[in-house]
Structure formats: structure tokens, C-alpha cells
Design an enzyme around this catalytic site. Sequence first.
Site, mmCIF file in Angstrom:
data_model
loop_
_atom_site.group_PDB
_atom_site.id
_atom_site.type_symbol
_atom_site.label_atom_id
_atom_site.label_comp_id
_atom_site.label_asym_id
_atom_site.label_seq_id
_atom_site.Cartn_x
_atom_site.Cartn_y
_atom_site.Cartn_z
ATOM 1 C CB VAL A 86 26.767 -0.049 -88.369
ATOM 2 C CG1 VAL A 86 25.613 0.743 -87.778
ATOM 3 C CG2 VAL A 86 26.290 -1.384 -88.912
ATOM 4 C CB VAL A 88 24.177 7.361 -87.642
ATOM 5 C CG1 VAL A 88 23.181 8.515 -87.775
ATOM 6 C CG2 VAL A 88 23.470 6.023 -87.899
ATOM 7 N NE ARG A 94 22.210 7.624 -78.865
ATOM 8 C CZ ARG A 94 23.398 7.279 -79.384
ATOM 9 N NH1 ARG A 94 23.555 7.096 -80.682
ATOM 10 N NH2 ARG A 94 24.417 7.065 -78.586
ATOM 11 N NE ARG A 95 17.246 14.437 -85.342
ATOM 12 C CZ ARG A 95 18.242 14.967 -84.650
ATOM 13 N NH1 ARG A 95 19.399 14.327 -84.557
ATOM 14 N NH2 ARG A 95 18.103 16.135 -84.050
ATOM 15 N N GLY A 96 16.709 7.154 -85.042
ATOM 16 C CA GLY A 96 16.127 5.918 -85.561
ATOM 17 C C GLY A 96 16.735 5.404 -86.860
ATOM 18 C CE1 TYR A 127 24.663 -3.077 -84.426
ATOM 19 C CE2 TYR A 127 26.550 -2.920 -82.969
ATOM 20 C CZ TYR A 127 25.868 -2.504 -84.075
ATOM 21 O OH TYR A 127 26.359 -1.498 -84.860
ATOM 22 C CG PHE A 408 33.039 -9.692 -90.443
ATOM 23 C CD1 PHE A 408 31.784 -9.089 -90.331
ATOM 24 C CD2 PHE A 408 33.203 -10.948 -89.841
ATOM 25 C CE1 PHE A 408 30.748 -9.708 -89.661
ATOM 26 C CE2 PHE A 408 32.175 -11.565 -89.168
ATOM 27 C CZ PHE A 408 30.939 -10.951 -89.083
HETATM 28 C C1 LIG Z 1 25.893 3.642 -82.932
HETATM 29 C C2 LIG Z 1 25.105 4.334 -84.052
HETATM 30 C C3 LIG Z 1 25.275 3.551 -85.339
HETATM 31 C C4 LIG Z 1 23.627 4.401 -83.638
HETATM 32 O O1 LIG Z 1 22.880 4.957 -84.702
HETATM 33 P P1 LIG Z 1 21.552 5.829 -84.440
HETATM 34 O O2 LIG Z 1 20.916 6.080 -85.744
HETATM 35 O O3 LIG Z 1 21.921 6.953 -83.595
HETATM 36 O O4 LIG Z 1 20.672 4.792 -83.607
HETATM 37 P P2 LIG Z 1 19.072 4.785 -83.507
HETATM 38 O O5 LIG Z 1 18.584 6.163 -83.260
HETATM 39 O O6 LIG Z 1 18.489 4.068 -84.670
HETATM 40 O O7 LIG Z 1 18.914 3.904 -82.225
HETATM 41 C C5 LIG Z 1 18.654 2.531 -82.287
HETATM 42 C C6 LIG Z 1 18.575 1.984 -80.893
HETATM 43 O O8 LIG Z 1 19.906 1.797 -80.401
HETATM 44 C C7 LIG Z 1 20.094 2.551 -79.211
HETATM 45 N N1 LIG Z 1 21.460 3.086 -79.288
HETATM 46 C C8 LIG Z 1 21.949 3.843 -80.262
HETATM 47 N N2 LIG Z 1 23.250 4.122 -80.002
HETATM 48 C C9 LIG Z 1 23.554 3.514 -78.852
HETATM 49 C C10 LIG Z 1 24.738 3.454 -78.072
HETATM 50 N N3 LIG Z 1 25.885 4.047 -78.452
HETATM 51 N N4 LIG Z 1 24.702 2.726 -76.936
HETATM 52 C C11 LIG Z 1 23.567 2.110 -76.544
HETATM 53 N N5 LIG Z 1 22.412 2.141 -77.245
HETATM 54 C C12 LIG Z 1 22.413 2.849 -78.385
HETATM 55 C C13 LIG Z 1 19.043 3.609 -79.232
HETATM 56 O O9 LIG Z 1 18.706 4.012 -77.926
HETATM 57 C C14 LIG Z 1 17.890 2.907 -79.915
HETATM 58 O O10 LIG Z 1 17.188 2.071 -79.014
HETATM 59 P P3 LIG Z 1 15.592 1.974 -79.003
HETATM 60 O O11 LIG Z 1 15.199 1.619 -80.433
HETATM 61 O O12 LIG Z 1 15.326 0.900 -78.031
HETATM 62 O O13 LIG Z 1 15.146 3.338 -78.617
HETATM 63 C C15 LIG Z 1 25.618 5.783 -84.241
HETATM 64 O O14 LIG Z 1 25.547 6.452 -83.020
HETATM 65 C C16 LIG Z 1 27.052 5.856 -84.735
HETATM 66 O O15 LIG Z 1 27.270 5.934 -85.929
HETATM 67 N N6 LIG Z 1 28.080 5.872 -83.860
HETATM 68 C C17 LIG Z 1 29.473 5.971 -84.277
HETATM 69 C C18 LIG Z 1 29.967 4.754 -85.042
HETATM 70 C C19 LIG Z 1 29.686 3.480 -84.289
HETATM 71 O O16 LIG Z 1 29.883 3.413 -83.077
HETATM 72 N N7 LIG Z 1 29.219 2.454 -84.989
HETATM 73 C C20 LIG Z 1 28.881 1.203 -84.379
HETATM 74 C C21 LIG Z 1 29.673 0.154 -85.054
HETATM 75 S S1 LIG Z 1 29.502 -1.351 -84.224
#
Ligand SMILES: CC(C)(COP(=O)(O)OP(=O)(O)OC[C@H]1O[C@@H](n2cnc3c(N)ncnc32)[C@H](O)[C@@H]1OP(=O)(O)O)[C@@H](O)C(=O)NCCC(=O)NCCS
Length: 408
Positions: A86, A88, A94-96, A127, A408
Site C-alpha cells: 500500500v 500513495v 491525504r486526499r482519500g 488500519y 507479507f
Molecule cells: C499511509 C498512506 C498509504 C496513506 O494514504 P493516503 O491516501 O494519504 O490516505 P487517505 O487520505 O486515504 O487517508 C485515509 C485515512 O487514514 C488516515 N491516515 C492516513 N495516513 C495516516 C497515517 N500515517 N497515520 C495515521 N492515520 C493516517 C487519514 O487521516 C484518513 O482518515 P479518515 O478517513 O478518518 O479521515 C500514505 O501516506 C503512504 O503511502 N505512506 C507511505 C507508505 C506507507 O507508509 N504505507 C503503509 C504501508 S502499511
Amino acid sequence: MGKDADRLELRSVTDDEFPAFARSVGRNFGGEPSQPRIERLRKLIDIDRAFAVFDGDRIVANSGAYTFDVSLPGGTTRGCAGVTIVGVATDWRRRGLLNRMMRAILDQAREREEPFAALYASEAMIYGRFGFGIAAPHVEIVADTTRCRIERPVGTDDVSLVDVPTAIAAFPAIHEAARRQRAGMMSWTDAWWRTVLEYDPPDDRDGRSPRLLALIPDRGFMTYRWKERFDHMTPNGEVEIQMLVATDPEAESALWEFAFSIDLTTKVSSFMRPPDDALLHLVDNRALVQDRGSEHLYLRLVDLPAALTARAYSADGEVAFTVTDATCPWNAGTWRLAVTDGTATCEKLDGHGDVALDVAELASISLGGVRLDHLVRGRRASVRRAETVRLVDRMFATERAPWNPNEF
Ligand SMILES: CC(C)(COP(=O)(O)OP(=O)(O)OC[C@H]1O[C@@H](n2cnc3c(N)ncnc32)[C@H](O)[C@@H]1OP(=O)(O)O)[C@@H](O)C(=O)NCCC(=O)NCCS
């Protein structure tokens, strides 16, 4: 054009797009995948489970799910989407987009009639909101082998080092037998076995030995690396066990003894072990084995009644759970779980149940790895009557802690 995430297209990638998809995965975790790594990932994932978000031609978000079966208490198994990779792009966070990708992964798991989804979380905070709860808490173990010993050794005569083809022929059946003894273990395809046994690029080793493979025929196996180190001419190396899986206590002891006996090392460690690991009692000095929190297995009930009725229970009883589920609303409501002679039925009711909790918390107790009592004290679940906690914990109890030996 502004950054309107709604205009971006989310879909599975095609085979032609897969290398770009894999490069996006690498970028979002801060690396550039090599060609062998891209090919390996392609073999592990069904193409329709590799999801990307496109801004025109550019992939700005990626995610996927492996197709697993998870083992359940009582030795059954059920379909489980192993959520993975996963990420982004930094300029689209932070755009959903994670919200949209998770929706797609869970909808697809439901279409495939997989009652479970699972993941390992790089960031634990993310999660819970999607209904994933810690179902198999894992520990990292580090043993000081200069000062502690296996107290009642069985001997290592049955343990041999083997080559990759021998391991590929022998390990899967042992793993399968072990899965019948412990919940939480994922099934592996041939491609998975090749990844964990054969794929061993030098840049993954960080100064350690190539992966070594030890076998007790039909009973146990271990994969490990060792790191040579000398401090002031004194050996101070470490054995790092990746997987140690056995189907009987003697084989388990023999594999630990083998690891403890490796020359020039002073430590044996293993990153992801069950909290009831036999080693903690095999040693003569428990204080010299540290066990601390590690990566835990998160589970999600995609189809709540199918998930809860698939396992065997330790006690008969009837309990109604009132469940919230923001991501999979078909699970929300009050469910009566009734267990008679160890076999469960689960049906929807009107009104309030005996236990109120989110689906993430129900996932946490579902394999017996977390007790309802603990969640109630942690203010993550509430009950109307204290005796319900004891009943639920008796029903969901398992002989062994759930565990999945490979991230995994
Ligand atoms: C973590 C990641 C996947 C989040 O993606 P994103 O598109 O920014 O997330 P979204 O905008 O869809 O947010 C989804 C929800 O998760 C929350 N969220 C997102 N990132 C978060 C973080 N790092 N810590 C806590 N909450 C987080 C948001 O506040 C949002 O909550 P809400 O729906 O209640 O408002 C992205 O920041 C990323 O790629 N990070 C680097 C790689 C990584 O850490 N991957 C995770 C692997 S486990």
C-alpha cells in the site's frame, strides 16, 4: 489542473502496466525495484488484485492483495485477502486515495467470497479505521546463547542442512501440518515457497550469510542467516532465524538446539515468533531470552457470519455481539453466535446484544489471540454483564496462540 482526487481512475493494472506499478510500489517505500524483484512480485500476485490509481498515465497510488487461505482454530482454513504494498505518492497523500483503494480491495475480497482479509502494518495507526484488529500478537526473541542453554536437549542428530530443491520438496507438507495446529498461518503457493526459499539476492543480506535451510524430515524446518562478527578478536556473531516451524515438541527443541550450537555466535534471534514460543521454557535461564513486541498480524472479518462460523470453539454458549463497521456496512448490526457441541451458527438479530464493539475488535478475539477481557479493560468493547466476558473468553480460547511466521 487542481488536485481533485475524485477525477483519478482506480483500477487493476494490466500485465503491460505491471513494471510501472512495481516501480510505483518501490518509490512509495523509498527504493527502486530491480528487474528480478519486479518479476518476483508479479508471480506472487493475481493481476486483478494489483490496484493502481492513475493521474493520466502516471500511477500515483498502489496497493494489492495476495490470495491466501488462513488457518483457523480446529484446523479448518478459509480464504483471506493478504493486503499488501500500500503506498500513495507523496504529492497525492491525504486526499482519500487509501480510502478508495481499501474499499476496492475489500469489495473484491467479498466478491471472491473470502471471509477474511489480513495485513502487516508499517504504521499501526492506519488500519483500525478500516476494521483491521491485531489478531495474532507476535514477539521478537533474542537469546544470549553464551549464558543460557536448552535445559533438556533432545539432540540434533536428526537435523540436516539441505539445498533449495530438497527444501522446496519437503517444507510445504510440514508447514501444512503445522497450520492444522495453529490458527493465523497463511497458505503458500509454489511462488511463495520459491520466494522464501530460493530468492536470496545479495543486497537483501546486509552483511549476513546467504539463507541457510535446515530440515528434520517430515517434522520440522528452519530458515536462517548468520552474521559473522568479532569484537577484539572474540567471536560475537548472531544467528537470525527467519522461520522455525515444527509439528512436534521434540523437533521444535532440536531446531532451537541446532541454532544455539552454531559456532562463533553469541546470540540467536527471531523477529516474529508466537508469544507462547516453546523456547521461553526450553532454556535454563528465562531471563536471558528477551521477548518484545514485534510486527503483529492484523485481521479483518470481511464476511462476519462466514468468518465466525468457520472455526471450532472451546466451549458451547450463546452470545450476541452488536458490531459497528464503517467500511463493510453489511457486517454492522447485532449478531447472535450460538455454539453447540463446538459448532457455531451466526445470525442477525434486532436490538442490542450482550457485547458492543467494532468489527476490528471482533477480529482481534476471533482467533483466540486477544481476550475480550483485555479489550473491555482497554475500553475497546463494553458488556452489559461481567459474566459475558468469561463466557466469550472460554468460547474463543485456543490451545495455542495464533501465529503467522512470515510477513507479507
Ligand atoms: C499511509 C498512506 C498509504 C496513506 O494514504 P493516503 O491516501 O494519504 O490516505 P487517505 O487520505 O486515504 O487517508 C485515509 C485515512 O487514514 C488516515 N491516515 C492516513 N495516513 C495516516 C497515517 N500515517 N497515520 C495515521 N492515520 C493516517 C487519514 O487521516 C484518513 O482518515 P479518515 O478517513 O478518518 O479521515 C500514505 O501516506 C503512504 O503511502 N505512506 C507511505 C507508505 C506507507 O507508509 N504505507 C503503509 C504501508 S502499511
